[in-house]
Design an enzyme around this catalytic site. Structure first.
Site, short mmCIF file in Angstrom:
data_model
loop_
_atom_site.label_atom_id
_atom_site.label_comp_id
_atom_site.label_asym_id
_atom_site.label_seq_id
_atom_site.Cartn_x
_atom_site.Cartn_y
_atom_site.Cartn_z
N CYS A 1 0.82 -1.20 0.00
CA CYS A 1 0.00 0.00 0.00
C CYS A 1 0.86 1.26 0.00
CB CYS A 1 -0.95 0.06 1.19
SG CYS A 1 -2.09 -1.29 1.27
N ARG B 1 6.42 -1.00 -3.62
CA ARG B 1 5.97 -1.52 -2.33
C ARG B 1 5.03 -2.72 -2.50
NH1 ARG B 1 6.25 2.71 1.88
NH2 ARG B 1 4.53 1.73 2.93
N TRP C 1 -2.70 -3.06 -1.57
CA TRP C 1 -2.33 -4.48 -1.57
C TRP C 1 -3.40 -5.16 -0.72
CZ3 TRP C 1 -0.74 -8.46 1.72
CH2 TRP C 1 0.01 -9.50 1.15
N ASN D 1 -3.32 3.45 4.88
CA ASN D 1 -2.44 2.29 5.00
C ASN D 1 -2.55 1.77 6.42
OD1 ASN D 1 -1.51 2.77 2.46
ND2 ASN D 1 0.57 3.36 3.05
N GLY D 2 -2.39 0.46 6.59
CA GLY D 2 -2.46 -0.12 7.92
C GLY D 2 -3.66 -1.04 8.04
N GLU E 1 19.75 -17.47 0.51
CA GLU E 1 19.41 -16.22 -0.16
C GLU E 1 19.34 -16.40 -1.68
OE1 GLU E 1 18.09 -13.58 0.56
OE2 GLU E 1 18.67 -12.14 -0.97
N LYS F 1 15.96 -15.66 -3.87
CA LYS F 1 15.92 -14.74 -5.01
C LYS F 1 15.21 -15.40 -6.19
CE LYS F 1 16.48 -11.61 -3.72
NZ LYS F 1 16.55 -11.50 -2.34
N GLU G 1 11.40 -15.84 -5.51
CA GLU G 1 10.65 -14.58 -5.47
C GLU G 1 10.30 -14.07 -6.86
OE1 GLU G 1 11.91 -11.72 -1.85
OE2 GLU G 1 13.56 -12.27 -3.14
N HIS H 1 20.40 -35.72 4.10
CA HIS H 1 19.31 -36.10 4.99
C HIS H 1 17.94 -35.77 4.41
CE1 HIS H 1 22.33 -37.03 7.94
NE2 HIS H 1 22.89 -35.87 7.68
N LYS I 1 7.14 -5.06 -1.15
CA LYS I 1 8.48 -4.66 -0.71
C LYS I 1 8.47 -4.36 0.78
CE LYS I 1 12.71 -3.23 -1.49
NZ LYS I 1 13.68 -4.30 -1.75
C1 G6P Z 1 9.39 -8.56 2.09
C2 G6P Z 1 10.29 -8.25 0.91
C3 G6P Z 1 11.66 -8.90 1.12
C4 G6P Z 1 12.24 -8.47 2.44
C5 G6P Z 1 11.29 -8.72 3.62
C6 G6P Z 1 11.78 -8.05 4.89
O1 G6P Z 1 9.08 -9.91 2.10
O2 G6P Z 1 9.72 -8.70 -0.29
O3 G6P Z 1 12.53 -8.51 0.07
O4 G6P Z 1 13.45 -9.15 2.66
O5 G6P Z 1 10.01 -8.18 3.33
O6 G6P Z 1 11.77 -6.68 4.69
P1 G6P Z 1 12.66 -5.63 5.47
O7 G6P Z 1 12.27 -4.30 4.91
O8 G6P Z 1 12.28 -5.76 6.92
O9 G6P Z 1 14.08 -5.97 5.26
#
Ligand code: G6P
Length: 620
Positions: A2, A27, A74, A100-101, A493, A497, A500, A516, A615
């Site tokens: 949002c 976002r 969102w 927002n919220g 990580e 990636k 995602e 395992h 985001k």
């Molecule tokens: C969302 C984003 C990720 C991010 C995570 C934590 O899931 O898509 O890319 O790592 O939030 O966000 P932050 O802003 O707390 O690092």
């Protein structure tokens, strides 16, 4: 998750609103809308899907006002439909609101309003706020058809806020008051940009860039009365506050794409610079340590710490995991890494001398904020490692370290991750030097840190080669990512990636743990990505690589330059420069970011705005 924009001034509002919403796209959202006011004519346009659909509609609808509000939604309460998109109106159409919220008691309030005869147009919690304001306006105006005054609007907003449980950043526009916007926040950020005879409102600074360099960060429980020529900030139900106008130190190039096809690629390539920025002024040759201006805790206090908890979500959690290896190795302090969503309810025992670090790019992640508050409530010192200046977590922590990575707009975090890792490496050095690390060891660590940006720049040169490898594997449905010790977080990580942005299933595992379970997945169509640079566990990981090859699994290896042993065994090899073991993950992640990027692109995915993701995750 949002986004909010608002404008009041001498220009048409919608161009800024649309441009601002585009800047907030990163976002995450699934519908968008704007409302503007021309005299007492309120125009509202909303659309499901991308901003472009909203923009197309706006071409045929008249929005002539120089006051307006806009929103990207969102979906949380109610599906992503046009009816649920913001702005929402009160029943008499006098107020429009963007929010927002999450309003936790919305069902109860909705029931009360419905009992009083209010008919709702949407399923959202936000509409409850609009209807409540309208109801309070009705109660305060002697004649319901008389024009609303500023005082009536502000007191209706305040009376409404009193009844809300939950979080909000909101902006209210009233049909009878075309010279005024009312903004309020609790737990969801809002900023006001100060221009010449105009003001801009937004949920983060990105929309303001290029319009003004003067920014006011609203704090929780503040309410702003915003006119073209004036800004009054007051405590909700309290007196006026002297707000601070700060300098917005972001350049247009940082939020604009320039010649780059995607923000993610731009940000991957910015990493040598973002790492330099994270280290700038923080490496102290005289004392052979790292220095931080914002910890707000004296070295004597930090010397007493005998346990560190690192908490985060998503990619930041992976940085935390690397932080555990780094701090334990260099400073010998026991570290625990906790998902913030678990920590907030788990209630683990915490000794007196426990320090918490909340690690977050956005500084707004709801779970991370809640975990920080819970630990702070218990009286422990809390520090933040954060990218967004003035964000909620940055404000609420006792102190912290900014990443200075610049705005990260691609939803999949890249440069913020490597900056978090390097800040944690510097903190490990700092805590190490408070304890047992010698001056010489500190000096050596500083030299190694200084060499890092060039090594990352070198790793970026593999981009074309990585693209060719991506072409070979783009149709695979499953990937394994395997690494060990410092590179176990790299494996996690790398897999995240890919998941995602390409929607391909990928699992990260500690290389030896593969035996395992995940080894059962190995077959000719499941590639394993090994992170196997030279170092103390090289031979062990090599044994795992052979186990995969023996079962017919294709192997993509990220290994050191000149490593013929790996090259002979692996199907595809990506070379990375040698870095010291503790910093190697910051180099090794780079080709994995590029691999995810190219596979996603080849599969036709929207790299910067992957489906379902946001985001900034501001809900639980
Ligand atoms: C969302 C984003 C990720 C991010 C995570 C934590 O899931 O898509 O890319 O790592 O939030 O966000 P932050 O802003 O707390 O690092």
């Amino acid at each position: 998750m949002c986004g909010i924009v608002g404008y009041i001034g001498g220009d048409l509002a919608t161009p800024f609103l649309l441009e601002g919403l585009r800047r907030l796209e990163y976002r995450g959202y699934d519908s968008a809308g704007v409302a503007s006011l021309d005299g007492s004519r309120m125009a509202v346009t909303r659309a499901v899907g991308r901003i472009e659909r909203l923009a197309a509609r706006l071409e045929s609808e008249e929005h002539l006002g120089s006051i307006g509000i806009g929103h990207t939604r969102w979906a949380t309460h109610g599906a992503a439909t046009e009816q649920n998109a913001h702005p929402h109106l009160g029943g008499r159409g006098r107020v429009a609101i963007v929010h927002n919220g999450v309003i936790e008691n919305h069902q109860q309030l909705r029931q009360q309003l419905e009992n009083a005869g209010v008919t709702f147009q949407s399923e959202t919690d936000t509409e409850v706020i609009a209807q409540l304001i309208e109801q309070h306006l009705g109660a305060s105006a002697e004649d319901v058809d008389a024009a609303v005054t500023q005082e009536q609007l502000v007191s209706a907003v305040e009376a409404t806020l009193k009844r809300l449980q939950g979080t909000y950043g909101l902006v209210v526009m009233c049909r009878d008051l075309p010279d005024l916007l009312v903004a309020a926040r609790l737990g969801s950020p809002l900023v006001v940009g100060v221009g010449r005879h105009e003001h801009f409102i937004a949920s983060d600074a990105a929309p303001l860039v290029g319009h003004t360099e003067k920014i006011v960060y609203l704090a929780d429980r503040q309410l702003a009365i915003v006119k073209a020529d004036s800004l009054h900030v007051r405590e909700q139900h309290g007196g006026r506050v002297r707000h601070q106008v700060e300098r917005l130190a972001v350049e247009s190039e940082e939020v604009d794409l320039g010649d780059c096809p995607h923000y993610m690629l731009k940000e991957i390539f910015e990493q040598p610079d973002s790492l330099r920025n994270a280290m700038r002024g923080r490496l102290d040759d005289n004392d052979a340590t790292a220095v931080f201006g914002g910890l707000n805790l004296r070295p004597q206090q930090l010397r007493q710490i005998d346990r560190i908890v690192l908490t985060a979500c998503g990619t930041s959690w992976h940085a935390a995991l690397l932080g555990e290896y780094l701090i334990e190795e260099l400073a010998r302090i026991p570290v625990e890494v906790e998902y913030a969503s678990e920590l907030r309810y788990r209630n683990p025992p915490m000794d007196n001398q426990t320090l918490l670090f909340a690690i977050t790019q956005s500084g707004e992640t709801a779970d991370t904020l809640a975990a920080l508050r819970e630990v702070k409530r218990k009286g422990h010192p809390t520090l933040a490692i954060c990218n967004v200046i003035g964000s909620s977590i940055a404000q609420e922590a006792d102190g912290g370290v900014y990443l200075h990575a610049g705005p990260e707009i691609g939803v999949a975090s890249t440069k913020a991750y490597t900056s978090q890792c390097v800040v944690l490496a510097m903190l490990a050095l700092y805590f190490g030097r408070l304890r047992h690390l010698s001056f010489e060891q500190g000096q050596a660590a500083i030299e190694q840190l200084r060499a890092l940006p060039d090594q990352v720049a070198e790793a970026l040169r593999a981009n074309d080669q990585v693209r060719r490898i991506a072409e070979r594997y783009k149709d695979c449905a499953n990937f394994l990512y395997l690494g060990r010790q410092f590179n176990f977080p790299t494996a996690l990580e790398g897999a995240l990636k890919l998941k995602e942005i390409s929607y391909v299933h990928a699992e990260g595992y500690p290389a030896a743990e593969m035996k395992h379970g995940p080894i059962a997945l190995v077959d000719s169509s499941t590639p394993s990505v090994f992170i196997i640079p030279r170092g103390s566990v090289y031979d062990k990981v090599m044994a795992n690589l052979e186990e995969v090859k023996a079962r017919g699994g294709p192997v993509i290896a990220v290994c050191s330059e000149g490593d013929d042993r790996v090259a002979d065994l692996a199907d595809d090899v990506i070379h990375v420069p040698d870095a010291p073991t503790w910093l190697q993950p910051i180099v090794s992640i780079v080709p994995l970011q590029m691999l995810a990027y190219h596979i996603a692109l080849l599969r036709g995915c929207d790299v910067d705005k992957p489906r379902n993701l946001a985001k900034s995750v501001t809900v639980e």
